[in-house]
Design a protein around this motif. Structure first.
Motif, PDB file in Angstrom:
ATOM      1  N   VAL A 100       0.841  -1.197   0.000  1.00 59.93           N
ATOM      2  CA  VAL A 100       0.000   0.000   0.000  1.00 59.93           C
ATOM      3  C   VAL A 100       0.878   1.249   0.000  1.00 59.93           C
ATOM      4  N   ILE A 101       1.765   1.345   0.983  1.00 62.94           N
ATOM      5  CA  ILE A 101       2.716   2.456   1.067  1.00 62.94           C
ATOM      6  C   ILE A 101       4.109   1.844   0.958  1.00 62.94           C
ATOM      7  N   GLY A 102       4.849   2.227  -0.077  1.00 58.23           N
ATOM      8  CA  GLY A 102       6.186   1.673  -0.281  1.00 58.23           C
ATOM      9  C   GLY A 102       7.099   1.964   0.896  1.00 58.23           C
ATOM     10  N   ASN A 103       8.032   1.058   1.146  1.00 57.08           N
ATOM     11  CA  ASN A 103       8.978   1.230   2.248  1.00 57.08           C
ATOM     12  C   ASN A 103      10.029   2.293   1.938  1.00 57.08           C
ATOM     13  N   ASP A 104      10.431   2.399   0.674  1.00 58.40           N
ATOM     14  CA  ASP A 104      11.454   3.375   0.301  1.00 58.40           C
ATOM     15  C   ASP A 104      10.864   4.773   0.209  1.00 58.40           C
ATOM     16  N   VAL A 105      11.528   5.710   0.864  1.00 62.83           N
ATOM     17  CA  VAL A 105      11.159   7.120   0.800  1.00 62.83           C
ATOM     18  C   VAL A 105      12.416   7.888   0.415  1.00 62.83           C
ATOM     19  N   THR A 106      12.304   8.680  -0.635  1.00 60.02           N
ATOM     20  CA  THR A 106      13.432   9.501  -1.060  1.00 60.02           C
ATOM     21  C   THR A 106      13.311  10.875  -0.432  1.00 60.02           C
ATOM     22  N   VAL A 107      14.351  11.263   0.273  1.00 63.11           N
ATOM     23  CA  VAL A 107      14.438  12.607   0.870  1.00 63.11           C
ATOM     24  C   VAL A 107      15.185  13.466  -0.139  1.00 63.11           C
ATOM     25  N   ASN A 108      14.688  14.674  -0.379  1.00 69.31           N
ATOM     26  CA  ASN A 108      15.342  15.537  -1.350  1.00 69.31           C
ATOM     27  C   ASN A 108      15.265  16.992  -0.905  1.00 69.31           C
ATOM     28  N   ALA A 109      16.287  17.727  -1.287  1.00 72.04           N
ATOM     29  CA  ALA A 109      16.314  19.157  -0.985  1.00 72.04           C
ATOM     30  C   ALA A 109      16.920  19.901  -2.155  1.00 72.04           C
ATOM     31  N   HIS A 110      16.374  21.042  -2.422  1.00 75.89           N
ATOM     32  CA  HIS A 110      16.945  21.985  -3.393  1.00 75.89           C
ATOM     33  C   HIS A 110      17.181  23.261  -2.605  1.00 75.89           C
ATOM     34  N   LEU A 111      18.442  23.548  -2.344  1.00 82.55           N
ATOM     35  CA  LEU A 111      18.784  24.655  -1.464  1.00 82.55           C
ATOM     36  C   LEU A 111      19.491  25.751  -2.245  1.00 82.55           C
ATOM     37  N   VAL A 112      19.089  26.970  -1.990  1.00 84.40           N
ATOM     38  CA  VAL A 112      19.798  28.128  -2.504  1.00 84.40           C
ATOM     39  C   VAL A 112      20.553  28.711  -1.308  1.00 84.40           C
ATOM     40  N   LEU A 113      21.878  28.753  -1.444  1.00 85.67           N
ATOM     41  CA  LEU A 113      22.746  29.121  -0.327  1.00 85.67           C
ATOM     42  C   LEU A 113      23.478  30.426  -0.628  1.00 85.67           C
ATOM     43  N   ALA A 114      23.690  31.209   0.425  1.00 83.31           N
ATOM     44  CA  ALA A 114      24.512  32.422   0.325  1.00 83.31           C
ATOM     45  C   ALA A 114      25.556  32.352   1.436  1.00 83.31           C
ATOM     46  N   PRO A 115      26.783  32.755   1.153  1.00 83.76           N
ATOM     47  CA  PRO A 115      27.796  32.750   2.211  1.00 83.76           C
ATOM     48  C   PRO A 115      27.375  33.666   3.358  1.00 83.76           C
ATOM     49  N   LYS A 116      27.696  33.251   4.564  1.00 85.13           N
ATOM     50  CA  LYS A 116      27.374  34.100   5.737  1.00 85.13           C
ATOM     51  C   LYS A 116      28.345  35.255   5.803  1.00 85.13           C
TER      52      LYS A 116
END
Length: 188
Positions: free
Chosen positions: A172-188
């Motif tokens: 019903v609900i697959g065991n595999d879950v893909t975690v993903n991020a799209h990050l826009v970064l700026a230097p501190k």
């Protein structure tokens, strides 16, 4: 004669040590341009979700991976998939159990080069369970000083007790879950 040789050796060693002492860049995440989410399946069909509330402390330099770090905290109550029934169930005891475990936490402990990507090796704490999670990281510098960082990795939800009870059926609900991020970064 020995002293000039020692001085040259000391200068050479100092010159070699300086690049290694270079520190990785500390970044701030431009939250309004970044996303943190997941992809899973329900009855074989993929669906996507995202988290509205999260914080990431990121230090990264692909040339000096030893000085890099990720430390990400996610508010599990902020999960959304666009489906009212699923969104109502996610904070509940069978899924994130957000009353008892309101946050998930990921800390990378090592970074290794893998071709054109970097692998972040770390630990994810979710619902009180801690398991290793490797994330593939791609960095793309942008004009104007920002950097794009795309991150993905796959976890097994049942190892964390997510989707227990009647929802433990992986057909019903697959065991595999893909975690993903799209990050826009700026230097501190």
């Amino acid at each position: 004669m020995i002293r000039p040789a020692l001085a040259r050796l000391a200068a050479l060693l100092l010159g070699l040590a300086l690049p290694m002492a270079a520190s990785a860049t500390d970044y701030r995440v431009l939250q309004d341009q970044s996303t943190l989410g997941f992809t899973a399946t329900f009855q074989g069909a993929p669906f996507q979700g995202s988290f509205a509330q999260w914080h990431a402390a990121i230090r990264f330099d692909p040339a000096h991976l030893a000085g890099s770090k990720f430390d990400v905290t996610v508010d599990t109550t902020s999960a959304s998939t666009g489906d009212a029934d699923r969104d109502g169930a996610l904070p509940g005891a069978d899924f994130f159990n957000a009353t008892r475990y309101p946050q998930a936490h990921y800390v990378a402990t090592e970074f290794v080069q893998a071709g054109s990507h970097v692998i972040a090796r770390g630990q994810l704490t979710l619902r009180g369970e801690v398991h290793p999670l490797n994330l593939t990281v791609t960095i793309t510098p942008q004009p104007g000083g920002t950097t794009l960082m795309d991150v993905s990795g796959t976890l097994q939800r049942l190892a964390y007790g997510v989707g227990g009870g009647e929802y433990a059926d992986t057909s019903v609900i697959g065991n595999d879950v893909t975690v993903n991020a799209h990050l826009v970064l700026a230097p501190k």
